[in-house]
Design a protein around this motif. Structure first.
Motif, PDB file in Angstrom:
ATOM      1  N   GLY A  24       0.606  -1.255   0.124  1.00  0.00           N
ATOM      2  CA  GLY A  24       0.034  -0.056  -0.111  1.00  0.00           C
ATOM      3  C   GLY A  24       1.074   1.254   0.048  1.00  0.00           C
ATOM      4  N   ARG A  25       0.312   2.488  -0.163  1.00  0.00           N
ATOM      5  CA  ARG A  25       1.039   3.624  -0.195  1.00  0.00           C
ATOM      6  C   ARG A  25       1.588   3.842   1.038  1.00  0.00           C
ATOM      7  NH1 ARG A  25      -0.245   7.360  -4.023  1.00  0.00           N
ATOM      8  NH2 ARG A  25       1.004   9.466  -3.986  1.00  0.00           N
ATOM      9  N   GLN A  26       1.078   3.981   2.102  1.00  0.00           N
ATOM     10  CA  GLN A  26       1.509   3.941   3.408  1.00  0.00           C
ATOM     11  C   GLN A  26       2.666   3.088   3.718  1.00  0.00           C
ATOM     12  OE1 GLN A  26      -1.175   4.452   6.698  1.00  0.00           O
ATOM     13  NE2 GLN A  26      -2.060   6.391   5.890  1.00  0.00           N
ATOM     14  N   GLU A  27       2.663   1.830   3.373  1.00  0.00           N
ATOM     15  CA  GLU A  27       3.557   0.941   3.637  1.00  0.00           C
ATOM     16  C   GLU A  27       4.921   1.477   2.769  1.00  0.00           C
ATOM     17  OE1 GLU A  27       4.930  -3.743   2.814  1.00  0.00           O
ATOM     18  OE2 GLU A  27       2.873  -2.969   2.520  1.00  0.00           O
ATOM     19  N   ILE A  28       4.805   1.819   1.578  1.00  0.00           N
ATOM     20  CA  ILE A  28       6.066   2.269   0.898  1.00  0.00           C
ATOM     21  C   ILE A  28       6.469   3.632   1.518  1.00  0.00           C
ATOM     22  CG2 ILE A  28       6.861   3.283  -1.394  1.00  0.00           C
ATOM     23  CD1 ILE A  28       4.763   1.775  -2.810  1.00  0.00           C
ATOM     24  N   LEU A  29       5.905   4.579   1.867  1.00  0.00           N
ATOM     25  CA  LEU A  29       6.548   5.824   2.337  1.00  0.00           C
ATOM     26  C   LEU A  29       6.958   5.489   3.998  1.00  0.00           C
ATOM     27  CD1 LEU A  29       3.227   7.907   2.016  1.00  0.00           C
ATOM     28  CD2 LEU A  29       5.514   8.131   0.841  1.00  0.00           C
ATOM     29  N   ARG A  30       6.374   4.593   4.510  1.00  0.00           N
ATOM     30  CA  ARG A  30       6.877   3.926   5.959  1.00  0.00           C
ATOM     31  C   ARG A  30       8.229   3.380   5.632  1.00  0.00           C
ATOM     32  NH1 ARG A  30       2.605   2.763   7.696  1.00  0.00           N
ATOM     33  NH2 ARG A  30       2.311   4.467   9.353  1.00  0.00           N
ATOM     34  N   TYR A  31       8.518   2.642   4.784  1.00  0.00           N
ATOM     35  CA  TYR A  31       9.645   1.861   4.077  1.00  0.00           C
ATOM     36  C   TYR A  31      10.793   2.852   3.752  1.00  0.00           C
ATOM     37  CZ  TYR A  31      12.198  -2.228   2.174  1.00  0.00           C
ATOM     38  OH  TYR A  31      13.139  -3.015   1.806  1.00  0.00           O
ATOM     39  N   LEU A  32      10.362   3.703   3.267  1.00  0.00           N
ATOM     40  CA  LEU A  32      11.257   4.691   3.048  1.00  0.00           C
ATOM     41  C   LEU A  32      11.908   5.370   4.264  1.00  0.00           C
ATOM     42  CD1 LEU A  32       9.713   6.616  -0.218  1.00  0.00           C
ATOM     43  CD2 LEU A  32      11.606   5.297  -0.233  1.00  0.00           C
ATOM     44  N   GLY A  33      10.991   5.639   5.136  1.00  0.00           N
ATOM     45  CA  GLY A  33      11.286   6.174   6.390  1.00  0.00           C
ATOM     46  C   GLY A  33      12.346   5.278   7.128  1.00  0.00           C
ATOM     47  N   ALA A  34      12.228   4.169   6.937  1.00  0.00           N
ATOM     48  CA  ALA A  34      12.875   2.795   7.679  1.00  0.00           C
ATOM     49  C   ALA A  34      14.266   2.851   7.080  1.00  0.00           C
ATOM     50  CB  ALA A  34      12.249   1.711   7.332  1.00  0.00           C
ATOM     51  N   LEU A  57       4.929   5.061  -7.679  1.00  0.00           N
ATOM     52  CA  LEU A  57       4.140   5.889  -6.643  1.00  0.00           C
ATOM     53  C   LEU A  57       3.673   7.144  -7.575  1.00  0.00           C
ATOM     54  CD1 LEU A  57       2.956   5.268  -3.761  1.00  0.00           C
ATOM     55  CD2 LEU A  57       4.882   6.822  -3.072  1.00  0.00           C
ATOM     56  N   GLU A  58       2.573   7.391  -7.961  1.00  0.00           N
ATOM     57  CA  GLU A  58       2.200   8.538  -8.482  1.00  0.00           C
ATOM     58  C   GLU A  58       1.697   9.796  -7.820  1.00  0.00           C
ATOM     59  OE1 GLU A  58      -0.912   8.011 -11.460  1.00  0.00           O
ATOM     60  OE2 GLU A  58       0.277   6.451 -12.797  1.00  0.00           O
ATOM     61  N   THR A  59       2.006  10.913  -8.150  1.00  0.00           N
ATOM     62  CA  THR A  59       1.962  12.210  -7.267  1.00  0.00           C
ATOM     63  C   THR A  59       1.689  13.335  -8.266  1.00  0.00           C
ATOM     64  OG1 THR A  59       2.692  13.524  -5.732  1.00  0.00           O
ATOM     65  CG2 THR A  59       4.419  12.797  -7.309  1.00  0.00           C
ATOM     66  N   LEU A  88       5.576  12.480   2.270  1.00  0.00           N
ATOM     67  CA  LEU A  88       6.576  11.585   2.632  1.00  0.00           C
ATOM     68  C   LEU A  88       7.007  12.151   4.159  1.00  0.00           C
ATOM     69  CD1 LEU A  88       8.931   9.207   2.693  1.00  0.00           C
ATOM     70  CD2 LEU A  88      10.221  10.844   1.310  1.00  0.00           C
ATOM     71  N   MET A  89       7.083  13.394   4.445  1.00  0.00           N
ATOM     72  CA  MET A  89       7.857  13.630   5.719  1.00  0.00           C
ATOM     73  C   MET A  89       7.200  13.398   6.703  1.00  0.00           C
ATOM     74  SD  MET A  89      10.154  15.151   4.095  1.00  0.00           S
ATOM     75  CE  MET A  89      11.106  15.340   5.565  1.00  0.00           C
ATOM     76  N   PRO A  90       5.886  13.223   7.245  1.00  0.00           N
ATOM     77  CA  PRO A  90       5.474  12.697   8.293  1.00  0.00           C
ATOM     78  C   PRO A  90       5.866  11.283   8.587  1.00  0.00           C
ATOM     79  CG  PRO A  90       3.635  13.730   6.972  1.00  0.00           C
ATOM     80  CD  PRO A  90       4.703  13.528   6.015  1.00  0.00           C
ATOM     81  N   PHE A  91       6.248  10.452   7.602  1.00  0.00           N
ATOM     82  CA  PHE A  91       6.811   9.154   7.869  1.00  0.00           C
ATOM     83  C   PHE A  91       8.164   9.144   8.116  1.00  0.00           C
ATOM     84  CE2 PHE A  91       3.064   8.540   5.307  1.00  0.00           C
ATOM     85  CZ  PHE A  91       2.192   7.599   6.046  1.00  0.00           C
ATOM     86  N   ILE A  92       8.861   9.916   7.522  1.00  0.00           N
ATOM     87  CA  ILE A  92      10.411  10.286   8.036  1.00  0.00           C
ATOM     88  C   ILE A  92      10.507  10.715   9.359  1.00  0.00           C
ATOM     89  CG2 ILE A  92      12.466  11.664   7.670  1.00  0.00           C
ATOM     90  CD1 ILE A  92      11.885   9.832   5.500  1.00  0.00           C
ATOM     91  N   ARG A  93       9.629  11.606   9.931  1.00  0.00           N
ATOM     92  CA  ARG A  93       9.501  12.114  11.311  1.00  0.00           C
ATOM     93  C   ARG A  93       9.078  11.000  12.180  1.00  0.00           C
ATOM     94  NH1 ARG A  93       6.815  17.421   8.454  1.00  0.00           N
ATOM     95  NH2 ARG A  93       8.647  18.504   7.734  1.00  0.00           N
ATOM     96  N   GLU A  94       8.210  10.045  12.006  1.00  0.00           N
ATOM     97  CA  GLU A  94       7.398   9.200  12.786  1.00  0.00           C
ATOM     98  C   GLU A  94       8.676   8.423  12.976  1.00  0.00           C
ATOM     99  OE1 GLU A  94       3.777   6.479  12.257  1.00  0.00           O
ATOM    100  OE2 GLU A  94       5.322   6.029  10.756  1.00  0.00           O
ATOM    101  N   ARG A  95       9.463   7.941  12.024  1.00  0.00           N
ATOM    102  CA  ARG A  95      10.458   6.831  12.182  1.00  0.00           C
ATOM    103  C   ARG A  95      11.777   7.372  13.210  1.00  0.00           C
ATOM    104  NH1 ARG A  95      12.388   1.752  10.671  1.00  0.00           N
ATOM    105  NH2 ARG A  95      14.209   1.502  12.046  1.00  0.00           N
ATOM    106  N   LYS A  96      11.990   8.910  12.629  1.00  0.00           N
ATOM    107  CA  LYS A  96      12.931   9.625  13.463  1.00  0.00           C
ATOM    108  C   LYS A  96      12.410   9.465  15.027  1.00  0.00           C
ATOM    109  CE  LYS A  96      15.392  12.141  10.209  1.00  0.00           C
ATOM    110  NZ  LYS A  96      15.878  13.645  10.023  1.00  0.00           N
ATOM    111  N   GLU A  97      11.198   9.875  15.357  1.00  0.00           N
ATOM    112  CA  GLU A  97      10.753   9.680  16.842  1.00  0.00           C
ATOM    113  C   GLU A  97      10.847   8.223  17.311  1.00  0.00           C
ATOM    114  OE1 GLU A  97       8.992  11.185  20.331  1.00  0.00           O
ATOM    115  OE2 GLU A  97       9.992  12.234  18.747  1.00  0.00           O
ATOM    116  N   GLN A  98      10.299   7.361  16.388  1.00  0.00           N
ATOM    117  CA  GLN A  98      10.609   6.003  17.034  1.00  0.00           C
ATOM    118  C   GLN A  98      12.118   5.541  17.433  1.00  0.00           C
ATOM    119  OE1 GLN A  98       8.965   3.396  13.806  1.00  0.00           O
ATOM    120  NE2 GLN A  98       7.088   3.931  14.165  1.00  0.00           N
ATOM    121  N   ASP A  99      12.966   6.357  16.665  1.00  0.00           N
ATOM    122  CA  ASP A  99      14.379   5.852  16.781  1.00  0.00           C
ATOM    123  C   ASP A  99      14.839   6.875  18.127  1.00  0.00           C
ATOM    124  OD1 ASP A  99      14.582   4.195  14.682  1.00  0.00           O
ATOM    125  OD2 ASP A  99      15.753   5.675  13.304  1.00  0.00           O
TER     126      ASP A  99
END
Length: 453
Positions: free
Chosen positions: A8-18, A265-267, A277-288
């Motif tokens: 899914g779209r969110q899975e890809i964005l979260r994967y980029l954050g990871a 991924l179309e945009t 993308l940025m919320p997923f980058i920030r989410e992962r940084k907060e997790q870390d």
């Protein structure tokens, strides 16, 4: 570490954050990225050749029927051939002239209104490296001192703390190194050519995010094919995928795979994608960040509350499992404090069995040893820790059995759990025990067929 076939779209964005957090996110940037930031002054490859022809004084017919289906490198070669004939000079001189014109024509920089937005986002995404087919210095102007420019003839090495921008087809500040004509591309396909192999390995070993690029170059397509079919070893221990961002007037909400297997991924535009993308980058940084705090707290607890931490580790299965889980996932951070802690736990278990008839400590010691080994059931135990485990096991081995002075509960536990140990761990333990001539350990391992390949 691996995306599903139809994520899914969110899975890809979260994967980029990871991938950003893991440290192997590669941005592969094409001409569309420069056009997004520069605007109409940024020329496509076709427009660039047309403008270069005008500057060189060549009346080259780009619209002729013979040009239909001809690739741009071939067009560049034909342009140079016509220039050399019209000016009675060598083909190489004409090619050098074309490259000088291209170097001048690509002297563009990002629009100031867009520069800060993209600069902030790139720094926050924190790619480990950037590969670009562009000749311009747009990326370097966004990243300032955080970047280092690397030309096509330089190795992809860089100082710590800097983001390398690897110009696969050359950089405008070095016109001679620009790759534009058919002859330049031919060099890329030589056996063992560094750039081609490095590009294939980069695609294999990274999560590669394609921005403003459509996998159109033959050498890039070849590198992608190599990454999938030549360097076809599989690994689930690090994130790796190729994800292409495609601009569309009415973007599809659901990602899909192109015919070559690339995730698309179309945009509506790159700015919208970065905002998404940025919320997923920030989410992962907060997790870390939280994970870092937890690891720091655990490290402090082990080091400052030694006696109580040892007792809890020996007696509380849930706490022991929690600590070992954190160790398994973060051994690079925790191994230096866990090893002396493990040795103290072993010492305390022996102290508990120091009295006459007190055998329970031996069983507790074996529980700890086996739990630590099983925490690494799917990988190798770090060598420094394995050595300590082996010595602890050798210390305990004489007390595991059904004879006088031995721990019967330890023997029962060994019988019940030994089959759960990994072959490679047992094999290494036997090899090391042979070297050290540990007879009791070798006796316990005798029933295992550990001499097979």
């Amino acid at each position: 570490m691996r995306l599903q076939m139809e994520p899914g779209r969110q899975e890809i964005l979260r994967y980029l954050g990871a991938s950003s957090a893991y440290g192997n996110l590669c941005l592969f940037v094409g001409a569309g990225f420069s056009k997004e930031l520069v605007g109409p002054d940024a020329l496509s490859w076709g427009a660039l050749l047309q403008q270069a022809a005008i500057q060189m004084g060549v009346d080259f017919d780009f619209s002729h029927n013979s040009m239909i289906g001809v690739g741009y490198p071939e067009v560049a070669s034909m342009l140079c051939l016509q220039h050399s004939q019209e000016n009675s000079i060598s083909y190489n001189l004409s090619l050098a002239a074309l490259k000088r014109e291209v170097a001048e024509l690509t002297s563009w920089y990002p629009d100031e209104n867009r520069k800060s937005f993209y600069a902030d986002k790139l720094m926050e995404i924190s790619p480990s490296w950037i590969v670009t087919t562009n000749y311009d210095l747009v990326l370097e102007s966004l990243l300032h001192v955080a970047s280092v420019t690397i030309g096509p003839n330089e190795p992809l090495v860089f100082p710590k703390g800097r983001i390398p921008v690897y110009h696969l087809h050359g950089v405008r500040t070095d016109p001679e190194g620009i790759v534009i004509a058919r002859e330049d591309y031919t060099v890329l396909f030589r056996p063992n050519e560094y750039r081609q192999i490095k590009l294939a390995l980069t695609l294999k070993e990274s999560t590669t995010l394609l921005l403003g690029y459509g996998l159109g170059d033959d050498n890039v397509l070849t590198a992608y094919d190599w990454s999938r079919n030549v360097f076809n070893y599989q690994s689930e221990t690090y994130p790796h995928a190729v994800i292409q961002i495609v601009r569309a007037p009415n973007p599809k909400p659901r990602p899909y795979r192109a015919g070559n297997g690339v995730l698309v991924l179309e945009t509506s535009n790159l700015e919208a994608f970065f905002e998404e993308l940025m919320p997923f980058i920030r989410e992962r940084k907060e997790q870390d960040r939280l994970a870092y705090e937890n690891l720091t707290a655990l490290e402090r607890y082990i080091n400052t509350n030694t006696a109580s931490a040892v007792e809890l580790f020996l007696d509380d299965q849930a706490r022991r499992t929690e600590i070992l889980s954190l160790l398994r996932m973060n051994h690079a951070r925790l191994i230096h404090c866990f090893i002396p802690f493990f040795e103290r736990c072993v010492d305390q278990a022996f102290i508990r069995s120091s009295g006459n008839g007190q055998f329970q400590g031996y069983s507790e010691c074996l529980t700890v040893i086996l739990d630590v080994m099983m925490a690494y059931s799917d990988t190798n135990v770090p060598p420094a820790l394995f050595q300590k485990i082996a010595h602890a096991f050798n210390r305990l081995a004489p007390y595991i059995g059904r004879g006088m002075g031995q721990s019967h509960s330890s023997h029962r536990q060994w019988i019940a759990r030994k089959g759960q140990l990994q072959y490679r761990h047992l094999k290494e333990l036997k090899i090391y025990s042979r070297r050290k001539e540990w007879e009791y350990v070798l006796s316990l391992l005798a029933e295992f067929n550990l001499d097979r390949y």
